[in-house]
Design an enzyme around this catalytic site. Structure first.
Site, PDB file in Angstrom:
ATOM      1  N   ARG A 162       0.804  -1.254   0.149  1.00  0.00           N
ATOM      2  CA  ARG A 162       0.184  -0.057   0.097  1.00  0.00           C
ATOM      3  C   ARG A 162       0.945   1.225  -0.069  1.00  0.00           C
ATOM      4  NH1 ARG A 162      -1.754   0.650   4.394  1.00  0.00           N
ATOM      5  NH2 ARG A 162      -0.959  -1.395   5.448  1.00  0.00           N
ATOM      6  N   TYR A 190      -1.701  -3.268  -6.788  1.00  0.00           N
ATOM      7  CA  TYR A 190      -1.635  -4.106  -5.672  1.00  0.00           C
ATOM      8  C   TYR A 190      -2.791  -4.220  -4.876  1.00  0.00           C
ATOM      9  CZ  TYR A 190      -0.212  -5.116  -1.003  1.00  0.00           C
ATOM     10  OH  TYR A 190      -0.291  -5.970   0.359  1.00  0.00           O
ATOM     11  N   LYS A 193      -9.563  -2.497   2.288  1.00  0.00           N
ATOM     12  CA  LYS A 193      -9.217  -1.626   3.181  1.00  0.00           C
ATOM     13  C   LYS A 193      -9.828  -0.217   2.762  1.00  0.00           C
ATOM     14  CE  LYS A 193      -6.373  -3.466   5.762  1.00  0.00           C
ATOM     15  NZ  LYS A 193      -5.477  -4.545   5.438  1.00  0.00           N
ATOM     16  N   HIS A 198      -9.740  -2.937  12.067  1.00  0.00           N
ATOM     17  CA  HIS A 198      -8.701  -3.609  11.418  1.00  0.00           C
ATOM     18  C   HIS A 198      -8.425  -4.957  12.518  1.00  0.00           C
ATOM     19  CE1 HIS A 198      -4.506  -3.731   9.425  1.00  0.00           C
ATOM     20  NE2 HIS A 198      -5.187  -4.787   8.906  1.00  0.00           N
ATOM     21  N   SER A 256      -0.382  -4.121  10.096  1.00  0.00           N
ATOM     22  CA  SER A 256      -0.108  -4.731   9.086  1.00  0.00           C
ATOM     23  C   SER A 256       1.061  -5.718   9.170  1.00  0.00           C
ATOM     24  CB  SER A 256      -0.138  -4.124   8.060  1.00  0.00           C
ATOM     25  OG  SER A 256      -1.218  -3.355   7.758  1.00  0.00           O
TER      26      SER A 256
HETATM   27  P1  GTP Z   1      -1.731  -8.183   7.344  1.00  0.00           P
HETATM   28  O1  GTP Z   1      -2.255  -9.204   6.336  1.00  0.00           O
HETATM   29  O2  GTP Z   1      -0.742  -7.366   6.693  1.00  0.00           O
HETATM   30  O3  GTP Z   1      -2.895  -7.184   7.925  1.00  0.00           O
HETATM   31  O4  GTP Z   1      -0.982  -8.862   8.430  1.00  0.00           O
HETATM   32  P2  GTP Z   1      -1.308  -9.953   9.450  1.00  0.00           P
HETATM   33  O5  GTP Z   1      -1.431  -8.978  10.834  1.00  0.00           O
HETATM   34  O6  GTP Z   1      -2.526 -10.808   9.264  1.00  0.00           O
HETATM   35  O7  GTP Z   1       0.081 -10.715   9.832  1.00  0.00           O
HETATM   36  P3  GTP Z   1       0.298 -12.203   9.464  1.00  0.00           P
HETATM   37  O8  GTP Z   1      -0.378 -12.972  10.454  1.00  0.00           O
HETATM   38  O9  GTP Z   1       0.312 -12.510   8.163  1.00  0.00           O
HETATM   39  O10 GTP Z   1       1.959 -12.073  10.109  1.00  0.00           O
HETATM   40  C1  GTP Z   1       2.832 -11.472   9.575  1.00  0.00           C
HETATM   41  C2  GTP Z   1       4.399 -11.833   9.850  1.00  0.00           C
HETATM   42  O11 GTP Z   1       4.514 -12.211  11.244  1.00  0.00           O
HETATM   43  C3  GTP Z   1       4.674 -13.372   9.230  1.00  0.00           C
HETATM   44  O12 GTP Z   1       5.794 -13.285   8.751  1.00  0.00           O
HETATM   45  C4  GTP Z   1       4.409 -14.258  10.312  1.00  0.00           C
HETATM   46  O13 GTP Z   1       5.551 -15.364  10.247  1.00  0.00           O
HETATM   47  C5  GTP Z   1       4.901 -13.284  11.653  1.00  0.00           C
HETATM   48  N1  GTP Z   1       4.171 -13.775  12.830  1.00  0.00           N
HETATM   49  C6  GTP Z   1       3.153 -14.048  13.004  1.00  0.00           C
HETATM   50  N2  GTP Z   1       2.693 -14.458  14.492  1.00  0.00           N
HETATM   51  C7  GTP Z   1       4.068 -14.367  15.018  1.00  0.00           C
HETATM   52  C8  GTP Z   1       4.638 -14.740  16.300  1.00  0.00           C
HETATM   53  O14 GTP Z   1       3.342 -15.079  17.276  1.00  0.00           O
HETATM   54  N3  GTP Z   1       5.751 -14.448  16.641  1.00  0.00           N
HETATM   55  C9  GTP Z   1       6.578 -13.971  15.623  1.00  0.00           C
HETATM   56  N4  GTP Z   1       7.677 -14.193  15.972  1.00  0.00           N
HETATM   57  N5  GTP Z   1       6.251 -13.789  14.237  1.00  0.00           N
HETATM   58  C10 GTP Z   1       4.797 -13.847  13.914  1.00  0.00           C
HETATM   59  C1  SPV Z   2      -2.612  -4.768   5.396  1.00  0.00           C
HETATM   60  O1  SPV Z   2      -1.449  -4.263   4.732  1.00  0.00           O
HETATM   61  O2  SPV Z   2      -2.959  -4.771   6.299  1.00  0.00           O
HETATM   62  C2  SPV Z   2      -3.088  -5.779   4.562  1.00  0.00           C
HETATM   63  C3  SPV Z   2      -2.814  -6.172   3.241  1.00  0.00           C
HETATM   64  O3  SPV Z   2      -3.993  -6.584   5.033  1.00  0.00           O
HETATM   65  S1  SPV Z   2      -3.604  -5.112   2.230  1.00  0.00           S
HETATM   66  O4  SPV Z   2      -4.909  -5.377   1.637  1.00  0.00           O
HETATM   67  O5  SPV Z   2      -2.691  -4.804   1.045  1.00  0.00           O
HETATM   68  O6  SPV Z   2      -3.672  -3.828   2.869  1.00  0.00           O
HETATM   69 MN    MN Z   3      -4.340  -6.016   7.348  1.00  0.00          MN
END
Ligand code: GTP
Ligand code: SPV
Ligand code: MN
Length: 596
Positions: free
Chosen positions: A73, A201, A210, A230, A252
């Protein structure tokens, strides 16, 4: 008239007007049928927009590559366009609607000539639910169409719904030239309109996500007295069948998706917990007649971070993305399967990297660092219903009742593993001041700490001071308000190594949180909130290095006093608009820290 499969005059007029500006060769309405989807897949393969993957190993899966400078983003090109600047607030980039429309019109003009315009009617939330909202996205990108068919409920049924209830968010997208200098992501909350141009993207172009479900929805939610957040939503089922639901806001790439579908660690297996995934990114929540907060997930798919996803960190996601998944910016292996840093199995010897170049393991760039196979913000798009832990309540209009709200950031220092706020008002203070280190999901310097209130800083469609006021007000309307907690899975030692193993082990913390909600366990009072007595966390089967648990729960007065300076600066951005209750919480925390 038969070119328009609707009687909704407002919709027909708008499509005609936008087509007049964008000049597409023709217009196609998305009906949501498999037959139509398969036709677009074939066309997109033909045009090179997507690559068909190994259909034996990955049935229904495709790969897409974005432009090099179009991988996350672009917050600096994202605007909230309200008549009055202060309505957008210091948290948003702002333009007047007049200026914004004019600027964008110049880019949209003729941008679809030689292309087709797709009309995607979509519902955020189950079609026909009183809590759902309808949008219509016009786009010249087949990739957007194919993604929207996963991420939202799209097609004919939504058009029928629109015949009954004429309201929809007008979403216009064109790739135009995919030029970062001619890229704008514009929101017009006063017109219920989104215009996005020059990007391909996800977060910039899947306008139901979003742009609608957070920026526009937060604006609507304030007026209609609900929350657009979020947040992930998950259920934790005890062996007696009782399920408690929690919602969690992390910025994120800070762990929402992973937490939403965690696998209980071996040590807790005998307790017989089962996890149910309701959502991994967005929650719409409202106070119901029972005085509790009820949540739905408006989306129907995951747009998740690929790097780091493997059978140890997230086995449920590994299963989810085996079919009907679109991969974006990952590495293509010679056998036409995919790979990313931190994927299962061995590092492939070679492949085609996310930029389309020949890639060999360990190959260095000009500075001698290994070239990545997948972009750090590479993503997959997959239907929620593929997920082994998908909750049967996803399709229920009513949603799920929320027992606890969890805020969390990525903090190497400062924030302890978990703490509980003293009250709803204090919880709003905790959420409004949460800091997190930047990740690859945003364009910016990775690692810098920024305050990201409720993980909504980039997504709040109006002045955030008013958003805090809204949070305080809704709290007063709930007889059974959820308790508010803060967690940090990312605390690290001096060498930067995480002190907490995270992922499935996070259930140990959730267990304490639920015990607190049900008054089953006492806690220690610290200046920042209640923290667990170390013996109250069930550590069966998990051995941390000596002293690490202590360090995870440690609260440094000195560091928190420093943090208060950051918070003060942040609050001052909002001048006299900031609710006085939050300054009061700030002063009280300062006193508690000084008294210690
Ligand atoms: P968006 O889709 O961008 O909103 O992200 P999200 O909040 O859903 O994050 P996601 O669960 O995809 O995790 C993002 C990164 O953080 C990944 O590389 C995971 O492997 C890492 N991660 C997630 N949970 C943990 C945790 O409990 N510990 C650690 N060390 N890393 C974590
Ligand atoms: C984030 O960045 O919080 C996402 C991915 O979940 S996007 O849809 O690109 O914003
Ligand atoms: Mn997100």
């Amino acid at each position: 008239m038969d070119k328009f499969p609707t009687h909704n005059k407002k919709l027909i007029e708008w499509v005609k007007n936008m087509a007049r500006m964008c000049q597409p060769d023709d217009i196609v309405w998305i009906d949501g049928s498999d037959e139509q989807k398969q036709r677009f897949e074939k066309e997109a393969i033909g045009s090179g927009e997507i690559i068909q993957l190994n259909q034996e190993k990955l049935p229904g899966c495709f790969l897409h590559r974005t432009a090099k400078d179009d991988v996350a983003r672009t917050e600096h090109l994202t605007f909230i366009c309200t008549k009055i600047k202060n309505d957008a607030g210091p948290n948003n980039n702002w333009m007047t609607p007049k200026t914004a429309y004019k600027k964008a019109r110049a880019i949209f003009k003729g941008s679809m000539s030689g292309r087709r315009m797709y009309v995607i009617p979509f519902s955020m939330g189950p079609v026909g639910s009183p809590f759902s909202k309808i949008g219509v996205e016009l786009t010249d990108s087949r990739y957007v169409v194919l993604n929207m068919l996963i991420m939202t409920r799209a097609g004919e049924a939504v058009l029928r719904q629109l015949e009954k209830d004429g309201h929809f968010t007008k979403c216009l997208h064109s790739k135009a030239e995919l030029d970062i200098n001619k890229r704008l992501i514009l929101h017009f909350p006063e017109d219920n309109t989104i215009w996005s141009v020059g990007s391909g993207y996800g977060g910039n172009v899947l306008l139901g996500k979003k742009c609608l479900s957070l920026r526009i929805a937060s604006f609507i939610a304030r007026k209609e007295k609900w929350f657009a957040e979020h947040m992930l939503i998950m259920g934790i089922e005890e062996p007696n069948g009782h399920v408690e639901y929690i919602a969690g806001a992390f910025p994120s790439a800070c762990g929402k998706t992973n937490l939403a579908m965690l696998v209980p660690p071996d040590g807790l297996k005998k307790k017989g917990y089962r996890i149910w995934t309701v959502g991994d990114d967005i929650a719409w929540m409202r106070v119901d007649t029972d005085g509790s907060l009820w949540a739905i997930n408006p989306e129907s798919g995951f747009f998740g971070v690929a790097p780091g996803t493997n059978s140890k960190t997230n086995p449920n996601m590994v299963d989810t993305i085996k079919k009907n998944t679109i991969y974006t910016n990952v590495l293509l292996k010679p056998d036409r399967t995919v790979w990313w840093e931190g994927a299962n199995g061995e590092v492939p010897q070679e492949g085609v990297d996310w930029q389309g170049g020949l890639w060999k393991a360990g190959m260095p760039d000009d500075r001698g660092r290994p070239i990545l196979g997948a972009h750090p913000n590479a993503r997959f798009t997959a239907p929620i219903m593929n997920c082994p832990t998908a909750s049967f309540r996803i399709e229920q209009h009513h949603g799920v009742p929320i027992s606890a709200i969890i805020f969390g950031g990525r903090r190497q220092h400062l924030a302890p593993l978990v703490y509980e706020s003293f009250s709803w008002q204090h919880g709003v203070f905790v959420g409004s001041t949460m800091g997190s280190e930047l990740t690859a999901a945003q364009v910016g310097k990775i690692g810098d700490v920024r305050i990201d209130p409720m993980a909504m800083f980039p997504f709040c469609g109006y002045n955030m001071a008013e958003y805090f006021r809204h949070w305080l007000a809704i709290g007063k309307r709930m007889a059974k308000a959820p308790k508010i907690f803060h967690v940090n899975w990312f605390r690290a030692d001096e060498s930067g190594k995480f002190l907490w193993p995270g992922f499935g082990e996070n259930l140990r913390v959730l267990e304490w949180i639920l015990d607190r909600c049900n008054n089953k366990v006492d806690a220690l009072k610290s200046p920042i909130g209640y923290i667990p007595r170390p013996t109250d966390l069930d550590m069966t089967g998990l051995t941390l290095a000596n002293g690490d648990l202590h360090r995870l729960l440690e609260i440094s007065n000195e560091d928190w006093l420093e943090e208060l300076k950051r918070i003060k600066k942040f609050y001052q951005l909002f001048k006299e608009d900031l609710p006085k209750e939050l300054w009061q919480e700030y002063e009280e925390l300062l006193l508690r820290l000084k008294a210690r």
